[in-house]
Design a protein around this motif. Structure first.
Motif, PDB file in Angstrom:
ATOM      1  N   LEU A 274     -21.975   9.648 -57.433  1.00  0.00           N
ATOM      2  CA  LEU A 274     -20.823   8.200 -57.585  1.00  0.00           C
ATOM      3  C   LEU A 274     -21.868   8.540 -56.640  1.00  0.00           C
ATOM      4  N   ASN A 275     -21.920   6.675 -56.129  1.00  0.00           N
ATOM      5  CA  ASN A 275     -22.382   5.799 -54.704  1.00  0.00           C
ATOM      6  C   ASN A 275     -20.935   4.644 -55.097  1.00  0.00           C
ATOM      7  N   ASN A 276     -20.464   5.186 -53.289  1.00  0.00           N
ATOM      8  CA  ASN A 276     -19.734   3.485 -53.187  1.00  0.00           C
ATOM      9  C   ASN A 276     -18.894   3.640 -53.553  1.00  0.00           C
ATOM     10  N   LEU A 277     -18.044   4.755 -54.262  1.00  0.00           N
ATOM     11  CA  LEU A 277     -16.709   4.526 -54.955  1.00  0.00           C
ATOM     12  C   LEU A 277     -16.058   4.385 -54.644  1.00  0.00           C
ATOM     13  N   GLU A 278     -15.046   3.294 -55.221  1.00  0.00           N
ATOM     14  CA  GLU A 278     -14.396   1.814 -54.887  1.00  0.00           C
ATOM     15  C   GLU A 278     -12.637   2.430 -55.742  1.00  0.00           C
ATOM     16  N   LEU A 279     -11.748   3.011 -55.571  1.00  0.00           N
ATOM     17  CA  LEU A 279     -11.090   2.642 -56.697  1.00  0.00           C
ATOM     18  C   LEU A 279      -9.717   1.767 -56.873  1.00  0.00           C
ATOM     19  N   ARG A 280      -9.209   1.538 -57.614  1.00  0.00           N
ATOM     20  CA  ARG A 280      -8.153   0.922 -58.133  1.00  0.00           C
ATOM     21  C   ARG A 280      -7.142   0.944 -57.549  1.00  0.00           C
ATOM     22  N   SER A 281      -5.921  -0.252 -56.674  1.00  0.00           N
ATOM     23  CA  SER A 281      -4.571   0.957 -56.265  1.00  0.00           C
ATOM     24  C   SER A 281      -3.113   0.575 -57.090  1.00  0.00           C
ATOM     25  N   GLU A 282      -3.653  -0.363 -58.417  1.00  0.00           N
ATOM     26  CA  GLU A 282      -2.621  -0.339 -59.029  1.00  0.00           C
ATOM     27  C   GLU A 282      -3.203   0.344 -60.842  1.00  0.00           C
ATOM     28  N   GLY A 283      -1.780   0.136 -61.218  1.00  0.00           N
ATOM     29  CA  GLY A 283      -1.982   0.518 -62.677  1.00  0.00           C
ATOM     30  C   GLY A 283      -1.814   2.541 -62.356  1.00  0.00           C
ATOM     31  N   GLY A 284      -1.906   2.845 -63.124  1.00  0.00           N
ATOM     32  CA  GLY A 284      -2.695   4.348 -63.531  1.00  0.00           C
ATOM     33  C   GLY A 284      -1.508   5.041 -63.414  1.00  0.00           C
ATOM     34  N   ILE A 285      -2.027   6.544 -63.533  1.00  0.00           N
ATOM     35  CA  ILE A 285      -0.889   7.636 -63.323  1.00  0.00           C
ATOM     36  C   ILE A 285      -1.111   8.069 -62.180  1.00  0.00           C
ATOM     37  N   GLY A 286      -2.015   8.115 -60.888  1.00  0.00           N
ATOM     38  CA  GLY A 286      -2.309   8.170 -59.682  1.00  0.00           C
ATOM     39  C   GLY A 286      -3.368   8.846 -59.486  1.00  0.00           C
ATOM     40  N   THR A 287      -4.069   9.494 -60.683  1.00  0.00           N
ATOM     41  CA  THR A 287      -5.180  10.042 -60.626  1.00  0.00           C
ATOM     42  C   THR A 287      -6.217  10.021 -61.018  1.00  0.00           C
ATOM     43  N   PHE A 288      -7.272  10.240 -60.655  1.00  0.00           N
ATOM     44  CA  PHE A 288      -9.007  10.103 -61.204  1.00  0.00           C
ATOM     45  C   PHE A 288      -9.257  11.211 -60.951  1.00  0.00           C
ATOM     46  N   MET A 289     -10.015  11.538 -63.001  1.00  0.00           N
ATOM     47  CA  MET A 289     -10.320  12.594 -62.505  1.00  0.00           C
ATOM     48  C   MET A 289      -9.969  13.600 -62.981  1.00  0.00           C
ATOM     49  N   GLY A 290      -8.602  13.404 -63.525  1.00  0.00           N
ATOM     50  CA  GLY A 290      -7.153  15.169 -62.825  1.00  0.00           C
ATOM     51  C   GLY A 290      -6.846  15.341 -61.733  1.00  0.00           C
ATOM     52  N   MET A 291      -7.827  14.321 -60.947  1.00  0.00           N
ATOM     53  CA  MET A 291      -7.457  14.605 -59.018  1.00  0.00           C
ATOM     54  C   MET A 291      -6.117  13.387 -58.753  1.00  0.00           C
ATOM     55  N   PRO A 292      -5.176  13.622 -58.277  1.00  0.00           N
ATOM     56  CA  PRO A 292      -4.734  12.966 -57.133  1.00  0.00           C
ATOM     57  C   PRO A 292      -5.365  12.064 -56.233  1.00  0.00           C
ATOM     58  N   ARG A 293      -5.113  10.882 -56.929  1.00  0.00           N
ATOM     59  CA  ARG A 293      -6.218   9.270 -56.088  1.00  0.00           C
ATOM     60  C   ARG A 293      -5.908   9.249 -55.149  1.00  0.00           C
ATOM     61  N   ASP A 294      -5.099   9.606 -53.785  1.00  0.00           N
ATOM     62  CA  ASP A 294      -5.140   9.836 -52.711  1.00  0.00           C
ATOM     63  C   ASP A 294      -5.626  11.019 -52.097  1.00  0.00           C
ATOM     64  N   SER A 295      -5.714  12.069 -52.660  1.00  0.00           N
ATOM     65  CA  SER A 295      -6.516  12.612 -52.494  1.00  0.00           C
ATOM     66  C   SER A 295      -8.117  12.494 -52.477  1.00  0.00           C
ATOM     67  N   VAL A 296      -8.658  11.922 -53.742  1.00  0.00           N
ATOM     68  CA  VAL A 296     -10.015  11.681 -53.786  1.00  0.00           C
ATOM     69  C   VAL A 296     -10.203  10.228 -52.739  1.00  0.00           C
ATOM     70  N   VAL A 297      -9.565   9.453 -52.618  1.00  0.00           N
ATOM     71  CA  VAL A 297      -9.613   7.797 -51.791  1.00  0.00           C
ATOM     72  C   VAL A 297      -9.894   9.105 -50.119  1.00  0.00           C
ATOM     73  N   GLY A 298      -9.211   9.765 -49.751  1.00  0.00           N
ATOM     74  CA  GLY A 298      -9.083  10.304 -48.577  1.00  0.00           C
ATOM     75  C   GLY A 298     -10.683  11.198 -48.674  1.00  0.00           C
ATOM     76  N   MET A 299     -11.103  11.856 -49.459  1.00  0.00           N
ATOM     77  CA  MET A 299     -12.689  12.318 -48.901  1.00  0.00           C
ATOM     78  C   MET A 299     -13.406  11.868 -49.807  1.00  0.00           C
ATOM     79  N   LEU A 300     -13.346  10.855 -50.070  1.00  0.00           N
ATOM     80  CA  LEU A 300     -14.102   9.975 -50.926  1.00  0.00           C
ATOM     81  C   LEU A 300     -15.192   9.109 -49.322  1.00  0.00           C
ATOM     82  N   ARG A 301     -13.550   8.920 -48.348  1.00  0.00           N
ATOM     83  CA  ARG A 301     -14.285   7.579 -47.006  1.00  0.00           C
ATOM     84  C   ARG A 301     -14.837   8.989 -46.200  1.00  0.00           C
ATOM     85  N   GLU A 302     -13.859   9.553 -45.790  1.00  0.00           N
ATOM     86  CA  GLU A 302     -14.716  10.862 -45.278  1.00  0.00           C
ATOM     87  C   GLU A 302     -16.628  10.715 -45.512  1.00  0.00           C
ATOM     88  N   ARG A 303     -16.816  10.929 -46.948  1.00  0.00           N
ATOM     89  CA  ARG A 303     -18.376  10.807 -47.467  1.00  0.00           C
ATOM     90  C   ARG A 303     -19.097   9.926 -47.943  1.00  0.00           C
TER      91      ARG A 303
END
Length: 374
Positions: A274-303
């Motif tokens: 996945l390249n240059n991935l940016e997740l939506r901040s609104e809607g959803g149950i707070g997960t992405f691919m079963g993982m907490p959205r905030d954790s994914v966003v933080g990890m992606l920012r580092e990568r």
């Protein structure tokens, strides 16, 4: 008159007569094949023109109407179809066709809610019904047809998937160049080679897909390599996340996958990037691919917004509880969590913080374990 010359003249006349007879027989055989083609296309077909030349049958302006409820007006349309028969088979009990070339075509493919793939249903499904009816009424089998090669040029394919979304998800392939060899109908028991290259259209850009390999349709034994580059993630979003999860704002997807099926078992290792991935901040149950959205966003920012996910899909195609979509999502989710340093326990703890009862966390973990066979 010279006796030798007379013999030559007689032989020449006989040879000319044989050539004329063979040509007439060939034209009659072509005419019979033309009639069979018209019958096979059925009453729901529209044909602009059929040209019978010495070597081939050319069909111009072909359109096959779609059945009720189909997501497109036509199941198939083509500016030109060229059928080149095998001369040696035209007077036999079977039909051998050297090649079928389809130029500037539009093909609509539907996967229904039950996961069944339907291609040109007015032709393929009618043929199956006719064969079943004939088998019930009489022991005679349908005429076998052997096709050396089918090619698709300068064409487009619209893939509608009702199994992942309603209304069906639509993925459009343009600039399609495809080729499949060695088809024996209706048995489909020979190994066919297949190749396809196309452009994948997306809301913010176009990617590419290349597929090649071998497949025996009757047994489903196959080895197929798939290479996807720069496809808009939004286009394939339903294949990556659950309906209620956080969506994707932008990003592209690369995929390398080698799928092998032997004795109804699939083994498919791959790498998803996945390249240059940016997740939506609104809607959803707070997960992405079963993982907490905030954790994914933080990890992606580092990568720098990119992540490579190696995974492997394995299972039995005969198992009613095994679904490729579910297996793909589960395996990729688990591999992504491992890549990002998130364990199943970390995932459960993070979800418990969002849901104090722990019910949501338990359901997610149980679902993942169930899909993974753990």
């Amino acid at each position: 008159m010279n006796p030798g010359r007379n013999k030559l003249l007689i032989a020449g006349a006989v040879l000319a007569a044989l050539v004329i007879a063979l040509f007439a027989a060939y034209r009659l055989a072509l005419g019979e094949l033309r009639a069979r083609v018209i019958t096979a296309l059925g009453p729901d077909s529209e044909i602009g023109e059929i040209d019978l030349s010495f070597r081939a049958i050319r069909i111009s302006g072909l359109k096959l109407k779609a059945p009720a409820g189909w997501p497109a007006r036509y199941a198939l349309s083509a500016e030109q179809v060229v059928i080149v028969p095998d001369l040696s088979s035209l007077t036999g009990r079977s039909i051998n066709i050297a090649s079928i070339s389809v130029d500037r075509a539009y093909l609509a493919v539907l996967r229904d809610r039950n996961g069944k793939l339907r291609v040109v249903p007015g032709l393929t499904e009618r043929t199956k019904d006719m064969a079943a009816g004939k088998s019930a009424a009489t022991p005679s089998a349908p005429t076998p047809v052997r096709i050396g090669e089918i090619s698709l040029k300068n064409s487009s394919i619209a893939f509608f998937d009702a199994a992942v979304r309603s209304p069906p998800l639509a993925v459009t392939l343009s600039q399609v160049e495809a080729r499949i060899t060695a088809l024996r109908i209706p048995a489909l028991d020979e190994a066919s080679t297949m190749q396809l290259s196309a452009r994948v259209e997306g809301p913010s850009g176009n990617g590419s897909v290349d597929i090649d390999g071998t497949i025996a349709f009757a047994s489903r034994n196959s080895e197929i390599r798939t290479r996807i580059r720069n496809v808009d993630v939004v286009t394939l979003e339903p294949y990556l996340i659950r309906k209620a999860e956080t969506g994707v704002r932008r990003g592209t997807l690369d995929l390398d996958l080698t799928s092998r099926v032997v004795a109804q078992r699939i083994h498919a290792p791959g790498i998803l990037k996945l390249n240059n991935l940016e997740l939506r901040s609104e809607g959803g149950i707070g997960t992405f691919m079963g993982m907490p959205r905030d954790s994914v966003v933080g990890m992606l920012r580092e990568r720098d917004g990119s992540i490579s996910i190696p995974f492997t899909i394995e299972g039995s195609l005969n198992d009613p509880n095994f679904a490729l979509d579910g297996a793909f999502k589960a395996r990729v989710a688990l591999a992504a969590a491992a890549t990002l340093g998130i364990s199943l326990r970390d995932l459960a703890d993070a979800l418990k913080n969002r849901d104090k009862t722990g019910d949501q966390a338990g359901k997610v973990i149980d679902a993942l374990k169930g899909l993974l066979g753990r």
